[in-house]
Every structure is written in structure tokens, then in C-alpha cells.
Scaffold this active site. Structure first.
Site, PDB file in Angstrom:
ATOM      1  N   ASP A   1       0.849  -1.191   0.000  1.00  0.00           N
ATOM      2  CA  ASP A   1       0.000   0.000   0.000  1.00  0.00           C
ATOM      3  C   ASP A   1       0.884   1.240   0.000  1.00  0.00           C
ATOM      4  O   ASP A   1       2.111   1.149   0.002  1.00  0.00           O
ATOM      5  CB  ASP A   1      -0.971  -0.013   1.179  1.00  0.00           C
TER       6      ASP A   1
ATOM      7  N   CYS B   1     -13.655 -27.839   8.587  1.00  0.00           N
ATOM      8  CA  CYS B   1     -12.347 -27.268   8.228  1.00  0.00           C
ATOM      9  C   CYS B   1     -11.269 -28.347   8.206  1.00  0.00           C
ATOM     10  O   CYS B   1     -11.231 -29.224   9.080  1.00  0.00           O
ATOM     11  CB  CYS B   1     -11.972 -26.174   9.232  1.00  0.00           C
TER      12      CYS B   1
ATOM     13  N   HIS C   1      -5.648 -21.221  11.462  1.00  0.00           N
ATOM     14  CA  HIS C   1      -7.060 -21.566  11.219  1.00  0.00           C
ATOM     15  C   HIS C   1      -7.807 -20.413  10.549  1.00  0.00           C
ATOM     16  O   HIS C   1      -8.508 -20.617   9.549  1.00  0.00           O
ATOM     17  CB  HIS C   1      -7.773 -21.936  12.517  1.00  0.00           C
TER      18      HIS C   1
ATOM     19  N   CYS D   1      -7.378 -27.645  12.947  1.00  0.00           N
ATOM     20  CA  CYS D   1      -8.612 -28.418  13.128  1.00  0.00           C
ATOM     21  C   CYS D   1      -8.373 -29.918  13.010  1.00  0.00           C
ATOM     22  O   CYS D   1      -9.047 -30.720  13.670  1.00  0.00           O
ATOM     23  CB  CYS D   1      -9.670 -27.970  12.115  1.00  0.00           C
TER      24      CYS D   1
ATOM     25  N   CYS E   1      -7.874 -27.493   8.064  1.00  0.00           N
ATOM     26  CA  CYS E   1      -6.578 -26.870   8.354  1.00  0.00           C
ATOM     27  C   CYS E   1      -5.810 -27.714   9.369  1.00  0.00           C
ATOM     28  O   CYS E   1      -6.376 -28.586  10.039  1.00  0.00           O
ATOM     29  CB  CYS E   1      -6.759 -25.442   8.868  1.00  0.00           C
TER      30      CYS E   1
ATOM     31  N   ASP F   1      -8.191  -7.298   1.303  1.00  0.00           N
ATOM     32  CA  ASP F   1      -7.219  -7.485   2.383  1.00  0.00           C
ATOM     33  C   ASP F   1      -7.851  -6.978   3.666  1.00  0.00           C
ATOM     34  O   ASP F   1      -8.732  -6.114   3.635  1.00  0.00           O
ATOM     35  CB  ASP F   1      -5.929  -6.708   2.117  1.00  0.00           C
TER      36      ASP F   1
END
Length: 373
Positions: free
Chosen positions: A90, A308, A339, A313, A310, A270
Site C-alpha cells: 500500500d 475445516c 485456522h 482443526c 486446516c 485485504d
């Protein structure tokens, strides 16, 4: 940059963006790596575990520490951080807004004092581009004049006038430097301003989108306005943005915000929300948010989200995460952040799949129904 519009489902878009460092499929969420690092994670987590194709670094913060010239000497952002995929940086305009007590905008740029040592600095459109050349980002954002909402008509008018003037100065300078061989692999996006006023948004979008930018962002939202005002402003603004270039909504937001704005035609997002909330114990799931510090999770053997896959998890229970949070173990920050970012990145993949199959309306309905159970 190569841009391809792969499919649409009503206004929702699935696109492919190719930069010098990665192929980015949209809709895409860019994890925020303010200082060239996503908080609580390392670049192996980002690349190998989460598969992120692009992350956001902060021009203002990297300029102050360690310094953009230092980053350039150390191989620019990619070499310095070892993250091989794309970076978006940015411009510093948002920091001038968020640190307004130590900054002041004028016709030529933004003067501010460092939040680190109080030293005085001045950002101009050209200086911001020079800094981002040193950082070596794949996508750089121009300096804009952002205002908090609500704001007077006079202040919003001044904001879009300054932003347009700075945008013209920025694109002229950027293309000149490319002709000189500087930043030839970099791309540049302009930022549309105008608050929630449709006439101002129309004026800003029309003027900026006539310029030779590689993509366009909608800025100045999620800064105090109601959600519906944000959604209406986005819906109005995207109609003036090119169909053959990326559309980026800056600093947004919740999972619901992502779904609503993808539906309206936005490609890129974002926000610090998934990482910041993770560190505070708030975890995002397919059925809504949970706060893992709650006593009801003390002996809960289930994963954060049964849907999930991930690392967190698949391996750890809510009870264990509850314990780590209460004990303030550093490990909690990593597992919770993994996560939350996995959830956000997976949500974008699910939306892309729905768009490619032209069933986005059905996806949105299912998304909200799970949250009502």
C-alpha cells in the site's frame, strides 16, 4: 501483469492475475504482512501450509523500519522475507488517516511524524513510488487522500481532487521510470475515493479509470460507515471500473463483507481481521464466529470447525486451544492464525468454484443458512 476474466455469475467474477512471481486466482484474500511478516506465522506457513499466492506489506512501516533501502540491498521484499510469491504494497495513505494525530496532508503530499521515534517525514506521490521500487512489490498502490466518515462535502471533494491530481502525477512518473528500466516487472493500481456519495464516487472512478493503470481499487470504505452504505457504494462504483482489469476493495473485511462484495463484482481484498481476531481468541467458522476463551470449550474435544481441514482443526481440540489461550502460550497465536487465514482463503476458493459453475446465488444462500442454525 496478465489478466483474464475466467467466468461470471451475475456480477460475481472469477479471474486470473499473473505477475512476475505468481498466478493469482480470484476472488482472492491477501493476508496482511505489515512488516514483511504475517503476525505469528513464518513464510513457510504462508507458502507451504496455507498456499497464499499474494500477501500485503505496508509501505509506511517498511519505510520506517528497517528502511526501504535496506530492503532493496537484501534482495527486496521477496529476497528479504524469502516469500517467493506476489507482494502488494500500500502507499501510506491509510496510515496518514489512521495516525491522523501525527500527520497532515497538503496539496503536494502528506507530512507525518514517525510513531517509532517522532522523526518528521514527507510522502509525495513520487516518493511513495520510489519507496515501492525499492521494496520490489508486484503491485504498488499510489498515494491517496483518505478521509474518515462521516465527512463534510467540502472535505470529500478536496479528497477526490487531490487523489486525482496525485494519480496523474503517479502514473506519469511510474511509466517514465519503466521506460528508464526501473520497475519493469511491477504494476500499479489507482485508488478511487469519494466517501459514500455516489456523485463523488462517479467522478473519482471516471477520472481515474481513464488513466493507464494496471488495476483499480476502491478506497475510503470500512472507515465508520454502515455496512449497507459500504455495499451500496461498492455496487455503484464497480459499474465505472474496467471489466478487463482487477478490482480491489481495500481493508475489507468480515466473511460476510467478502461474500457481499464478491457478489457486487470485486476481485481482491485485504484485512487484518483474521489475524488480529485470532490473537484475541475469536475464530471464524462455517457457522459463524466463536470465542475460544469461553468456559464451554474447556472440555470440548471437537475441532474448531468440523468442516475445516486446516492443520489446527485436524490435530487439536477446542479444549486444547482454550487451554493455550488462557495460559497465554505463544503456540496459540500460531494455531489460531493458521485456522483463521485458512478459513478466509478457503472461503475465496469456494466462491470461485461457485462462480465457475454459475451458482453463486446458491452459494450465498447456503453461506447464510449455516450461520442461522
Amino acid at each position: 501483469m496478465e489478466f483474464t476474466l475466467d467466468a461470471t455469475s451475475n456480477k460475481a467474477r472469477a479471474c486470473t492475475i499473473k505477475t512476475a512471481h505468481s498466478t493469482i486466482t480470484t476472488p482472492v484474500f491477501m493476508p496482511v504482512g505489515t512488516l514483511g511478516s504475517v503476525k505469528a506465522l513464518d513464510m513457510a506457513d504462508m507458502h507451504d501450509l496455507l498456499g497464499a499466492e499474494i500477501i500485503l506489506a505496508n509501505t509506511y512501516h517498511m519505510y520506517l523500519r528497517p528502511g526501504d533501502q535496506t530492503v532493496a540491498k537484501m534482495g527486496k521484499l521477496h529476497g528479504f522475507s524469502t516469500y517467493p510469491k506476489s507482494f502488494l504494497t500500500d502507499s501510506g495513505g491509510f496510515q496518514a488517516f489512521s495516525l491522523s494525530d501525527i500527520s497532515k496532508a497538503d496539496a503536494n503530499g502528506i507530512e507525518f511524524r514517525s510513531h517509532i521515534d517522532g522523526s518528521k517525514h514527507y510522502f509525495t506521490p513520487k516518493k511513495v513510488i520510489d519507496i515501492q521500487h525499492n521494496l520490489g512489490s508486484d503491485i504498488m498502490m499510489i498515494l491517496d487522500d483518505l478521509v474518515a466518515l462521516p465527512a463534510t462535502q467540502e472535505r470529500i471533494k478536496l479528497s477526490i481532487e487531490r487523489t486525482t491530481e496525485w494519480a496523474q502525477e503517479s502514473i506519469d512518473y511510474f511509466r517514465q521510470k519503466q521506460q528508464e528500466g526501473v520497475g519493469t516487472e511491477q504494476n500499479i493500481f489507482a485508488i478511487i475515493q469519494g466517501g459514500t456519495d455516489k456523485a463523488f464516487r462517479t467522478k473519482s472512478a471516471t477520472e481515474l479509470c481513464a488513466m493507464d493503470y494496471d488495476g483499480f481499487a476502491i478506497g475510503g470504505l470500512s472507515v465508520g460507515e454502515l455496512n449497507e452504505e459500504m455495499y451500496n457504494t461498492v455496487e455503484h462504483t464497480v459499474q465505472y471500473m474496467p471489466e478487463d482489469k482487477p478490482r480491489y476493495l481495500m481493508g475489507v473485511g468480515t466473511p460476510e463483507d467478502l461474500v457481499e462484495n464478491v457478489e457486487r463484482g470485486v476481485d481482491m481484498f485485504d484485512c487484518v481481521m483474521p489475524t488480529r481476531n485470532a490473537r484475541n481468541g475469536t475464530l471464524f467458522t462455517s457457522f459463524g464466529r466463536i470465542n475460544i476463551r469461553g468456559a464451554k470449550f474447556k472440555e470440548d474435544s471437537g475441532p474448531i470447525d468440523p468442516e475445516c481441514d486446516c492443520l489446527t482443526c485436524k490435530r487439536y481440540s477446542r479444549a486444547y486451544l482454550n487451554h493455550l489461550f488462557r495460559a497465554r502460550e505463544i503456540t496459540f497465536f500460531r494455531l489460531a492464525t493458521i485456522h483463521n487465514l485458512h478459513y478466509y482463503l478457503s472461503l475465496m476458493k469456494q466462491m470461485r468454484a461457485a462462480i465457475l459453475e454459475d451458482r453463486f446465488a446458491e452459494f450465498k444462500k447456503d453461506f447464510y443458512e449455516k450461520r442461522r442454525k
